[in-house]
Write a protein that holds these residues in place. Structure first.
Motif, PDB file in Angstrom:
ATOM      1  N   ASP A   3       0.813  -1.219   0.000  1.00 19.51           N
ATOM      2  CA  ASP A   3       0.000   0.000   0.000  1.00 19.51           C
ATOM      3  C   ASP A   3       0.846   1.269   0.000  1.00 19.51           C
ATOM      4  OD1 ASP A   3      -2.461  -1.277  -0.116  1.00 19.51           O
ATOM      5  OD2 ASP A   3      -2.578  -1.486   2.063  1.00 19.51           O
ATOM      6  N   ILE A   4       2.105   1.167  -0.374  1.00 17.50           N
ATOM      7  CA  ILE A   4       2.924   2.363  -0.523  1.00 17.50           C
ATOM      8  C   ILE A   4       2.329   3.179  -1.686  1.00 17.50           C
ATOM      9  CG2 ILE A   4       4.660   1.397  -2.096  1.00 17.50           C
ATOM     10  CD1 ILE A   4       6.767   2.822  -0.308  1.00 17.50           C
ATOM     11  N   PRO A   5       2.219   4.510  -1.564  1.00 19.14           N
ATOM     12  CA  PRO A   5       1.472   5.277  -2.559  1.00 19.14           C
ATOM     13  C   PRO A   5       2.178   5.465  -3.904  1.00 19.14           C
ATOM     14  CG  PRO A   5       2.380   6.758  -0.922  1.00 19.14           C
ATOM     15  CD  PRO A   5       2.662   5.352  -0.450  1.00 19.14           C
ATOM     16  N   HIS A  21       9.424   1.030  13.575  1.00 16.85           N
ATOM     17  CA  HIS A  21       8.517   1.355  12.481  1.00 16.85           C
ATOM     18  C   HIS A  21       9.231   2.247  11.467  1.00 16.85           C
ATOM     19  CE1 HIS A  21       5.200   0.751  15.696  1.00 16.85           C
ATOM     20  NE2 HIS A  21       5.646  -0.398  15.229  1.00 16.85           N
ATOM     21  N   LYS A  22       8.903   2.035  10.195  1.00 17.73           N
ATOM     22  CA  LYS A  22       9.540   2.778   9.121  1.00 17.73           C
ATOM     23  C   LYS A  22       8.678   3.977   8.741  1.00 17.73           C
ATOM     24  CE  LYS A  22      11.462  -1.226   9.318  1.00 17.73           C
ATOM     25  NZ  LYS A  22      10.953  -2.115  10.368  1.00 17.73           N
ATOM     26  N   TRP A  23       9.332   5.110   8.542  1.00 13.23           N
ATOM     27  CA  TRP A  23       8.702   6.335   8.095  1.00 13.23           C
ATOM     28  C   TRP A  23       9.315   6.663   6.756  1.00 13.23           C
ATOM     29  CZ3 TRP A  23       4.661   8.474  10.658  1.00 13.23           C
ATOM     30  CH2 TRP A  23       4.377   7.924  11.910  1.00 13.23           C
ATOM     31  N   VAL A  24       8.477   6.744   5.736  1.00 12.83           N
ATOM     32  CA  VAL A  24       8.954   6.809   4.358  1.00 12.83           C
ATOM     33  C   VAL A  24       8.453   8.102   3.706  1.00 12.83           C
ATOM     34  CG1 VAL A  24       9.029   5.592   2.161  1.00 12.83           C
ATOM     35  CG2 VAL A  24       8.859   4.278   4.290  1.00 12.83           C
ATOM     36  N   ALA A  25       9.400   8.904   3.247  1.00 13.46           N
ATOM     37  CA  ALA A  25       9.084  10.147   2.542  1.00 13.46           C
ATOM     38  C   ALA A  25       8.961   9.826   1.059  1.00 13.46           C
ATOM     39  CB  ALA A  25      10.184  11.174   2.769  1.00 13.46           C
ATOM     40  N   THR A  26       7.781  10.065   0.499  1.00 11.70           N
ATOM     41  CA  THR A  26       7.557   9.816  -0.919  1.00 11.70           C
ATOM     42  C   THR A  26       7.128  11.113  -1.598  1.00 11.70           C
ATOM     43  OG1 THR A  26       5.170   9.329  -1.050  1.00 11.70           O
ATOM     44  CG2 THR A  26       6.603   7.563  -0.219  1.00 11.70           C
ATOM     45  N   TYR A  61       3.884   5.351   6.638  1.00 17.04           N
ATOM     46  CA  TYR A  61       4.313   4.660   7.847  1.00 17.04           C
ATOM     47  C   TYR A  61       4.137   3.171   7.589  1.00 17.04           C
ATOM     48  CZ  TYR A  61       3.183   2.547  12.407  1.00 17.04           C
ATOM     49  OH  TYR A  61       3.112   1.729  13.491  1.00 17.04           O
ATOM     50  N   PHE A  62       5.127   2.373   7.996  1.00 18.48           N
ATOM     51  CA  PHE A  62       5.065   0.925   7.788  1.00 18.48           C
ATOM     52  C   PHE A  62       5.542   0.229   9.060  1.00 18.48           C
ATOM     53  CE2 PHE A  62       7.250  -2.927   5.829  1.00 18.48           C
ATOM     54  CZ  PHE A  62       6.063  -3.634   5.631  1.00 18.48           C
ATOM     55  N   ASN A  63       4.678  -0.619   9.627  1.00 20.44           N
ATOM     56  CA  ASN A  63       5.034  -1.328  10.856  1.00 20.44           C
ATOM     57  C   ASN A  63       5.399  -2.788  10.590  1.00 20.44           C
ATOM     58  OD1 ASN A  63       2.609  -2.634  10.429  1.00 20.44           O
ATOM     59  ND2 ASN A  63       1.582  -1.784  12.219  1.00 20.44           N
ATOM     60  N   ASP A  64       5.837  -3.075   9.381  1.00 21.28           N
ATOM     61  CA  ASP A  64       6.206  -4.412   8.898  1.00 21.28           C
ATOM     62  C   ASP A  64       4.993  -5.273   8.549  1.00 21.28           C
ATOM     63  OD1 ASP A  64       8.980  -3.935   9.003  1.00 21.28           O
ATOM     64  OD2 ASP A  64       9.038  -4.488  11.120  1.00 21.28           O
ATOM     65  N   VAL A  65       3.790  -4.729   8.741  1.00 15.00           N
ATOM     66  CA  VAL A  65       2.563  -5.425   8.344  1.00 15.00           C
ATOM     67  C   VAL A  65       1.657  -4.480   7.561  1.00 15.00           C
ATOM     68  CG1 VAL A  65       0.484  -6.636   9.145  1.00 15.00           C
ATOM     69  CG2 VAL A  65       2.664  -6.981  10.346  1.00 15.00           C
ATOM     70  N   ASP A  66       1.325  -3.359   8.175  1.00 18.97           N
ATOM     71  CA  ASP A  66       0.362  -2.418   7.606  1.00 18.97           C
ATOM     72  C   ASP A  66       1.028  -1.107   7.209  1.00 18.97           C
ATOM     73  OD1 ASP A  66      -1.958  -4.078   8.046  1.00 18.97           O
ATOM     74  OD2 ASP A  66      -1.753  -3.593  10.180  1.00 18.97           O
ATOM     75  N   TRP A  67       0.413  -0.461   6.222  1.00 17.22           N
ATOM     76  CA  TRP A  67       0.844   0.846   5.739  1.00 17.22           C
ATOM     77  C   TRP A  67      -0.217   1.882   6.071  1.00 17.22           C
ATOM     78  CZ3 TRP A  67       5.399   1.895   3.189  1.00 17.22           C
ATOM     79  CH2 TRP A  67       6.140   0.798   2.750  1.00 17.22           C
ATOM     80  N   VAL A  68       0.219   3.089   6.427  1.00 22.41           N
ATOM     81  CA  VAL A  68      -0.651   4.254   6.565  1.00 22.41           C
ATOM     82  C   VAL A  68       0.041   5.378   5.812  1.00 22.41           C
ATOM     83  CG1 VAL A  68      -1.680   5.932   8.140  1.00 22.41           C
ATOM     84  CG2 VAL A  68      -1.497   3.528   8.833  1.00 22.41           C
ATOM     85  N   THR A  69      -0.729   6.138   5.039  1.00 27.88           N
ATOM     86  CA  THR A  69      -0.157   7.266   4.308  1.00 27.88           C
ATOM     87  C   THR A  69      -0.966   8.519   4.589  1.00 27.88           C
ATOM     88  OG1 THR A  69       0.726   5.849   2.565  1.00 27.88           O
ATOM     89  CG2 THR A  69       0.442   8.167   2.024  1.00 27.88           C
TER      90      THR A  69
END
Length: 171
Positions: free
Chosen positions: A76-78, A92-97, A103-111
């Protein structure tokens, strides 16, 4: 990037270099699982997995043997253009796109985007994580975004409401 073993990782427009004890190893699309040669972001987690952000290939994790890819086709990365990656105290991973803050917690994505949050642009440039797990998010033409440690509140600082000298905050 200097990883947890004091090895050097270098992201380039022609792949990824790893220097360990003076020995260079080059990873690219032709000789490894690297999804894109244009590397824009690198970080290491507590297990010394290397997290790689690329221009066209999304986010990757490399454990020294196995390459795991997270892209628009399998997660679910945008978008597959990654500018920066940070890891918080919980791992948890915080990803600048270029299409929002993910945000990725190794299971779910939130954008978070302009459509579902107070941020003023989807073009995220950088992410810093503070000692109390708060996040400082730099944007291209959208100012500085502060997110509290619970990741529930965002405050946006830009030229007209703060002392930020420019609305593009790169680091």
């Amino acid at each position: 990037l200097v990883d947890n073993l004091d090895d050097l990782w270098i992201g380039t427009d022609n792949g990824l270099a790893h220097v360990s004890n003076g020995i260079w190893t080059i990873y690219n699309q032709g000789n490894s699982g690297l999804s894109d040669n244009y590397v824009r972001a690198l970080t290491a987690d507590n297990s010394n997995n290397i997290w790689i952000g690329t221009v066209l290939g999304g986010l990757q994790k490399f454990d020294g043997t196995i390459w795991t890819t997270y892209n628009t086709g399998n997660s679910d990365i945008p978008v597959d253009f990654i500018r920066s990656i940070s890891i918080d105290q919980l791992g948890h991973k915080w990803v600048a796109t270029v299409e929002g803050l993910s945000y990725f917690n190794d299971v779910d994505w939130v954008t978070w985007t302009m459509a579902n949050s107070p941020i003023l642009t989807n073009n995220i440039a950088s992410i810093g994580v503070g000692l109390n797990n708060e996040k400082y998010i730099g944007t291209i033409n959208g100012g500085l975004v502060y997110m509290d440690s619970s990741s529930t509140t965002m405050d946006v600082y830009y030229i007209l409401n703060s002392g930020v000298p420019d609305n593009s905050v790169l680091k």
